[in-house]
Write a protein that holds these residues in place. Structure first.
Motif, PDB file in Angstrom:
ATOM      1  N   PRO A  46      49.137  -2.420  38.637  1.00 37.55           N
ATOM      2  CA  PRO A  46      48.242  -2.240  37.479  1.00 37.55           C
ATOM      3  C   PRO A  46      47.019  -3.153  37.508  1.00 37.55           C
ATOM      4  O   PRO A  46      45.915  -2.739  37.142  1.00 37.55           O
ATOM      5  CB  PRO A  46      49.156  -2.568  36.286  1.00 37.55           C
ATOM      6  CG  PRO A  46      50.528  -2.288  36.773  1.00 37.55           C
ATOM      7  CD  PRO A  46      50.519  -2.684  38.214  1.00 37.55           C
ATOM      8  N   LEU A  50      43.130  -1.956  37.633  1.00 28.18           N
ATOM      9  CA  LEU A  50      42.080  -2.421  36.731  1.00 28.18           C
ATOM     10  C   LEU A  50      40.882  -2.942  37.522  1.00 28.18           C
ATOM     11  O   LEU A  50      39.730  -2.684  37.162  1.00 28.18           O
ATOM     12  CB  LEU A  50      42.623  -3.513  35.814  1.00 28.18           C
ATOM     13  CG  LEU A  50      43.592  -3.087  34.708  1.00 28.18           C
ATOM     14  CD1 LEU A  50      44.087  -4.303  33.951  1.00 28.18           C
ATOM     15  CD2 LEU A  50      42.921  -2.105  33.751  1.00 28.18           C
ATOM     16  N   ALA A  67      41.598   3.314  32.391  1.00 31.98           N
ATOM     17  CA  ALA A  67      42.736   2.867  33.197  1.00 31.98           C
ATOM     18  C   ALA A  67      44.031   3.443  32.647  1.00 31.98           C
ATOM     19  O   ALA A  67      44.194   3.581  31.435  1.00 31.98           O
ATOM     20  CB  ALA A  67      42.801   1.338  33.221  1.00 31.98           C
ATOM     21  N   LYS A  69      47.782   3.368  31.500  1.00 33.81           N
ATOM     22  CA  LYS A  69      48.682   2.358  30.940  1.00 33.81           C
ATOM     23  C   LYS A  69      50.076   2.558  31.513  1.00 33.81           C
ATOM     24  O   LYS A  69      50.608   3.665  31.524  1.00 33.81           O
ATOM     25  CB  LYS A  69      48.712   2.482  29.418  1.00 33.81           C
ATOM     26  CG  LYS A  69      49.476   1.386  28.715  1.00 33.81           C
ATOM     27  CD  LYS A  69      49.338   1.513  27.203  1.00 33.81           C
ATOM     28  CE  LYS A  69      50.112   0.422  26.480  1.00 33.81           C
ATOM     29  NZ  LYS A  69      49.965   0.522  25.015  1.00 33.81           N
ATOM     30  N   THR A  79      45.553  -3.515  29.547  1.00 36.14           N
ATOM     31  CA  THR A  79      44.965  -2.200  29.835  1.00 36.14           C
ATOM     32  C   THR A  79      44.324  -1.611  28.585  1.00 36.14           C
ATOM     33  O   THR A  79      43.228  -1.054  28.639  1.00 36.14           O
ATOM     34  CB  THR A  79      46.036  -1.249  30.379  1.00 36.14           C
ATOM     35  OG1 THR A  79      46.623  -1.818  31.551  1.00 36.14           O
ATOM     36  CG2 THR A  79      45.425   0.100  30.735  1.00 36.14           C
ATOM     37  N   ASN A  83      40.403  -0.693  28.247  1.00 41.19           N
ATOM     38  CA  ASN A  83      39.934   0.642  27.866  1.00 41.19           C
ATOM     39  C   ASN A  83      39.112   0.603  26.583  1.00 41.19           C
ATOM     40  O   ASN A  83      38.126   1.333  26.438  1.00 41.19           O
ATOM     41  CB  ASN A  83      41.124   1.588  27.697  1.00 41.19           C
ATOM     42  CG  ASN A  83      41.769   1.945  29.021  1.00 41.19           C
ATOM     43  OD1 ASN A  83      41.124   1.909  30.067  1.00 41.19           O
ATOM     44  ND2 ASN A  83      43.045   2.285  28.983  1.00 41.19           N
TER      45      ASN A  83
END
Length: 214
Positions: A46, A50, A67, A69, A79, A83
């Motif tokens: 993750p 990002l 992005a 989640k 995240t 966003n």
């Protein structure tokens, strides 16, 4: 006294211990590898996603991307915040674009030519009427020095001195008043103009807006 013994059982035991140690090490390695892969999927992936999205946004200036989640933990909150930041930037970018479009429509609807320059004397805006007056398209005029574009050669030194004086003091003899001057078209022909020069502030950067009227 003479003793004789067979060491084969001890060797077999040592071999068994070695096999057990090897199996334990191999099992630990497999567990560590599996745990590393799981952590990579839960944490590293993750974060890398990002980073890739941030890089793509920086390069393409596209704030519509989001992005994915992956959970409700701290990375999920990160995240969501990322966003949300992209959403705010996108909305602000749209507002700026709409504001520029409205300003462009107002400039182009003006019956007078409107020329905007920065403190370096470079043209930063140029409406449709200015295109008709001076013969330069907006695309051609942007970035050009004003003195070399519409001011006759014999008046360019005066223009430059006046601009430098304004930058230093914020004052000028022809500011905020209607004055008569001579201007030149793209083909070099001169014609008389009446213009009003008005300084304005955009943040910490001063610009001068000129309204030539034939």
């Amino acid at each position: 006294l003479f003793l004789e013994t067979n060491l084969r059982p001890m060797y077999r035991r040592l071999k068994l211990y070695g096999i057990i140690v090897a199996l334990v090490l191999m099992g630990s390695l497999l567990v560590a590898l599996g745990l590393s892969k799981w952590l990579q999927g839960q944490i590293s992936q993750p974060i890398l996603q990002l980073a890739e999205i941030a890089k793509a946004v920086s390069i393409n200036q596209d704030y519509r991307v989001r992005a994915k989640k992956h959970g409700q933990d701290e990375l999920g909150l990160l995240t969501d915040a990322f966003n949300h930041m992209l959403t705010q930037i996108h909305e602000r970018d749209q507002a700026v674009t709409e504001s520029e479009a409205r300003a462009r429509a107002i400039l182009n609807s003006a019956i007078s030519g409107v020329v905007v320059i920065n403190v370096a004397g470079e043209i930063t805006d140029w409406n449709v009427r200015a295109e008709q007056l001076f013969g330069w398209t907006r695309a051609e005029a942007l970035g050009r020095p004003l003195g070399e574009t519409i001011i006759p050669p014999r008046f360019r030194d005066v223009h430059q001195h006046g601009l430098e004086h304004f930058i230093k003091t914020g004052e000028g003899l022809v500011l905020n008043r209607l004055s008569e001057f001579r201007a030149i078209r793209r083909d070099g022909s001169e014609f008389p103009v009446e213009l009003s020069i008005s300084p304005i502030k955009t943040g910490d950067r001063s610009v001068i807006v000129q309204y030539p009227i034939k």
